[in-house]
Design an enzyme around this catalytic site. Structure first.
Site, short mmCIF file in Angstrom:
data_model
loop_
_atom_site.label_atom_id
_atom_site.label_comp_id
_atom_site.label_asym_id
_atom_site.label_seq_id
_atom_site.Cartn_x
_atom_site.Cartn_y
_atom_site.Cartn_z
N SER A 1 14.41 15.43 2.11
CA SER A 1 15.45 14.48 2.51
C SER A 1 14.88 13.22 3.14
O SER A 1 13.94 13.29 3.94
CB SER A 1 16.40 15.15 3.50
OG SER A 1 17.45 14.26 3.84
N GLU B 1 2.15 1.67 -3.42
CA GLU B 1 1.03 2.17 -4.23
C GLU B 1 0.88 3.68 -4.05
O GLU B 1 0.62 4.41 -5.00
CB GLU B 1 -0.25 1.44 -3.81
CG GLU B 1 -1.48 1.81 -4.63
CD GLU B 1 -2.68 0.98 -4.21
OE1 GLU B 1 -2.58 -0.26 -4.21
OE2 GLU B 1 -3.71 1.57 -3.85
N ARG C 1 0.84 -1.21 0.00
CA ARG C 1 0.00 0.00 0.00
C ARG C 1 0.87 1.26 0.00
O ARG C 1 0.50 2.27 -0.58
CB ARG C 1 -0.93 0.02 1.21
CG ARG C 1 -1.98 -1.11 1.26
CD ARG C 1 -2.81 -1.22 0.02
NE ARG C 1 -3.80 -2.30 0.06
CZ ARG C 1 -3.55 -3.58 -0.20
NH1 ARG C 1 -2.33 -3.99 -0.52
NH2 ARG C 1 -4.52 -4.47 -0.18
#
Lengths: 149, 149, 149, 149, 149, 149, 149, 149, 149, 149
Positions: free
Chosen positions: A116, A93, A90
């Site tokens: 960063s 994704e 997830r």
């Protein structure tokens, strides 16, 4: 003979399951956040001598293993480029679906540069919600502008 | 003839550069967050009729393009499995370095399940800092427990 | 209609060959180093308004193209993960052969962290040598220590 | 029975952590640069008899291991085509972002050919800087022109 | 507008088929070997002004295309990492089956280093044989010893 | 129990380093070329009974290992599709840069078909050269015309 | 201007659908087997002048396209390494499931070598069967023994 | 403890080499074709109790291994998606070169559907030929029409 | 010492074959569906204490293994991204052939969102059919609408 | 000139959005299920003449496009091996997480063989549920036993 930090990670994980220790307990003992401590125990961060010895005691590690905890590891915690585990996927994704959005909005606010991943911290909390509790994650990374020269 | 949402995305991006519109202006016009609105303009979300028409006006889109904005798109905004752009790569790196940590801590708090990437929101803000401003990102996703049956 | 920085890069490359312009001339006109200027013309850096207009004049670019030069690009200049071009491959080979060495020596000197590729500069020079001239490259990147929290 | 140089590399790394030896000490003992010596210890270079025996003593290696240090190794130090470790990835990113720039500028100066990765040396130094110390790397490779025939 | 050497390669290939020109004729006109000349026409080598103009005349190329022939190309002639064409695959197979053998024998004779693919020539000839003619290929590459420093 | 030819290859390599045997000595003992013999020892060719026993004596192999040398192996000597070792990569680069050239010239001379990698021999020699010795490789493969039917 | 055999293949396929021609009719007109003829029309084989002109007439091809049919093509008819089409995948599955079996049995009968895919023919027929008709395919390839030298 | 059919396959292969058994002998003992029997021994098919015990006796397998022979295995016999072994690669090449041809001809004869790789048999025979013996392979697979619903 | 759930999965599989236990028996003992129970035994689901102990008794697992069954595993049961096993491949093929269809129809009925693979159940049954029995699979997943914000 | 079914798919998709047609309306007009009809419109199934003409009228397709609808397509509807779209990915995740479970349970019930993806049908329905409606999918595929011979 230990020739790889991942062996130490496996020792820690095995001991953690066998002893029923929680990551938050490890973090408390080490005196750092649970996010950074867990990442370190999973082979992604470098501990100092005191931290390493604390962890060594918690998990019954050998002196050699404790030495390895103080060595900068070869980082990367996933076995495949696209993760197969549903929880971790997830996140992948999110990067895939929102990647260009994140890029656009950070550039709109800050100009060319990056957020960063080194001067970085993360905080994961439960957010109670009557419709079902939520996972709340705060990511904070220093903005680094691209140098022109 | 438009046969793919990505054509509409390209039209929006081209018009945005040519006209000098900001994503935050689009979001304000649409009445939604800048994160969701940008993701939608970049072809990842579905707009309703009013939202699509607002966007169509802002970017001088054809009726056909406006119709496409209301169709659920084939999602995924990145051209490669491992992103090459440094800003987006840093996010991939977070998943790679912190992936198992995130997994451990969410499971420690919630048990087996995932943090939803669907019932999900994101908020990106500038956090002023004397040592250099930071990008602050809050991710909120509903926890979904694995069903046993 | 331009919907992608790579179109502007192609225009610049085509005009450069047709007009016989050198990168060092472009750099001089822009007033920056030849390394940064070339990277920008090849679609990897963001120019400010004056720089973009200078480049636009040199290469006869449209206003739309000049606007694109001021937009942060999606970076990454290579068509494959492992480069096929022999000159560029040699650099990939350096990373492959010397990667762990570089990692060890930087960590030995600085501790855990990275050499920034953002707060970074590069200088490429010919080094005359009776046994055959050499390419001399100086890379300078700020050391960024990993934050613990 | 050792059938692969990588076993010797693992022995060296394990002994180095256990004994707390520094790469610069190894280099001094061997009488070569720290860059080349470290690359050799990590399985990328070939030592002569005296060098190999020096290293064997430092790390308590068996005669068989010392023999392997004198055999040309199968080179390549990274486990994946795109490195996951953040420090090494930054170098891969440099190749990805600056690859075509490096190519253009070397060809502009030298014509068709490559910068050798074989007749090559590297020097890594700390460059003090009030805004944060920098890593300074000098790469020197012989230019090899493409032969036409 | 030509923005890529591969466009010139396509023009040459199209003209070659349409006009029925042979590579050996091109080589004779250019005054170089058929191997080097063909590689150049297929976008892998750089021609000088006279050579480029000769080729331009043979294939009716535009001035812009002739200019491109004098620019160092981005090399690599195959569309996939593992070639699908049976003739070219046989060469990939040689590298796969004999790769470690070639490595062992060159190191046994020369020590650590490589056989240059830059200071390199190739000669392809028909070798008559009563059991079926053979393809005879002579490869000649300078040995480059690894530098120690 | 040996279940894979690669185990025998590892035994041979380990014994070769331990005993300091040269491939040319093995070839002389076996009475075949050094190229074919080395390829066989590295697990790519099939030996007959006498050859296998000769090799077994040279390297102190068990009877089971000697039996395996007489079994046709699963071929392919490289750990990755694109080789990382610089010497072997140069050969891959030749296929990549010259692949379409080789294809064109063999077809121009012979018509449609391939150069066999089975009815094939290879000879690697040192070619003295005042500018630096060269590696000279002669490849000879039967031309096999495509059958039409 | 045609710069690639695949353009001719597309012309043939488009004309075939538009005109409702069958491959068996093309084969009859050309006077070769339907397997070889179809492979040629799909860009995998080389036609002679008479064959190419016959095909040119059947599909209304231009002279340039007919010239291309007589040029040896770059072979390989599939868009991905693992085919996605179910019919073609079943063949890939055969290679995957039965590959080592085929290897063992051919070596048991013939010794080390290969079954040629060049001196090769294929015949596809319907085999009536009361339980459902079967596809019967006969493959015939010359055995080529590995040369030892 | 055996946790994977591939261990049994390795035992069979090791015993086969050690004892010098032929696949055709195994097939005769089992009473099935040599193709199916070999595929089963190589871990691709499921044996019944009697067959498994016969094989167990031939190769001196443990009861546990014999039990595994009766369990449906995880199929797929090749270590890489594109096979490196020359004999097996030739079959992959057939699929690559002839794949679209096979598809066209089966569809021309049968309509939409596939040739089954499950209700399937294969027969490999030596076909004597004065120009060199040939490998003759007959594949027979049931045609399965696509269901429309 | 167990450092990975996959070791427990291997123990279960080995014990299952050795003891001849059926998955439906395990499910009955655990008191859950055979689909969920099997997925858990194969390392994809998390058991509670009672379930884990039941499974531990059935398969003679150690206490440490039983503890691992209660830990959320790293999920993903297949060794390759595209599965090689024919039965599992058919499911991958369904996703490949019907993927866009499933997407279109769910969106047509429900709008933008997904069918959950977490709040999900599966039921596999034999469906008798005179033309050959069928596998009947019912998948039930909660629809999760995309959140707009 | 249409040389590829995917062009027809694009025409249908473009017309569908422009005209606001629903897949269920197409299915009703064609007289088949919405699942099969949609798959066909998306380029995965073959229509007969009447069906193709019906679809041609609905979407204003040319005669040539209608002819293409009656040709067996090259199947596979996804642009990447691992799908990026979240809805389709959830199905890939099911195969990844439950793949070995499905395999075990079908083999336990039916023995060695597969569930056909050809003699196959699918039915997608909304299942109302007070806790949130569910997507209910029924898959029915003929069991095909592996042939032994």
């Amino acid at each position: 003979m230990i020739s790889d930090r991942s062996h130490v990670t496996q020792m820690i994980i095995a001991a953690k399951v066998a002893k029923g220790i929680k990551w938050s307990q490890v973090a408390e003992a080490v005196g750092m956040s649970k996010e950074w401590t867990t990442a370190g125990c999973l082979g992604q961060m470098t501990f100092d001598k005191v931290q390493a010895e604390t962890i060594g005691k918690l998990f019954d590690l050998s002196d050699e293993a404790v030495a390895w905890l103080q060595i900068v590891p070869y980082k990367g915690s996933l076995p495949t480029a696209v993760p197969t585990d549903p929880l971790i996927y997830r996140w992948y994704e999110l990067v895939n679906v929102y990647g260009t959005t994140i890029k656009e909005l950070i550039h709109e606010e800050f100009g060319d540069g990056i957020m960063s991943a080194i001067d970085f911290s993360m905080d994961i909390q439960r957010e109670p919600d009557p419709k079902g509790d939520r996972v709340n994650v705060v990511l904070s990374g220093k903005f680094l502008p691209y140098k022109s020269y």
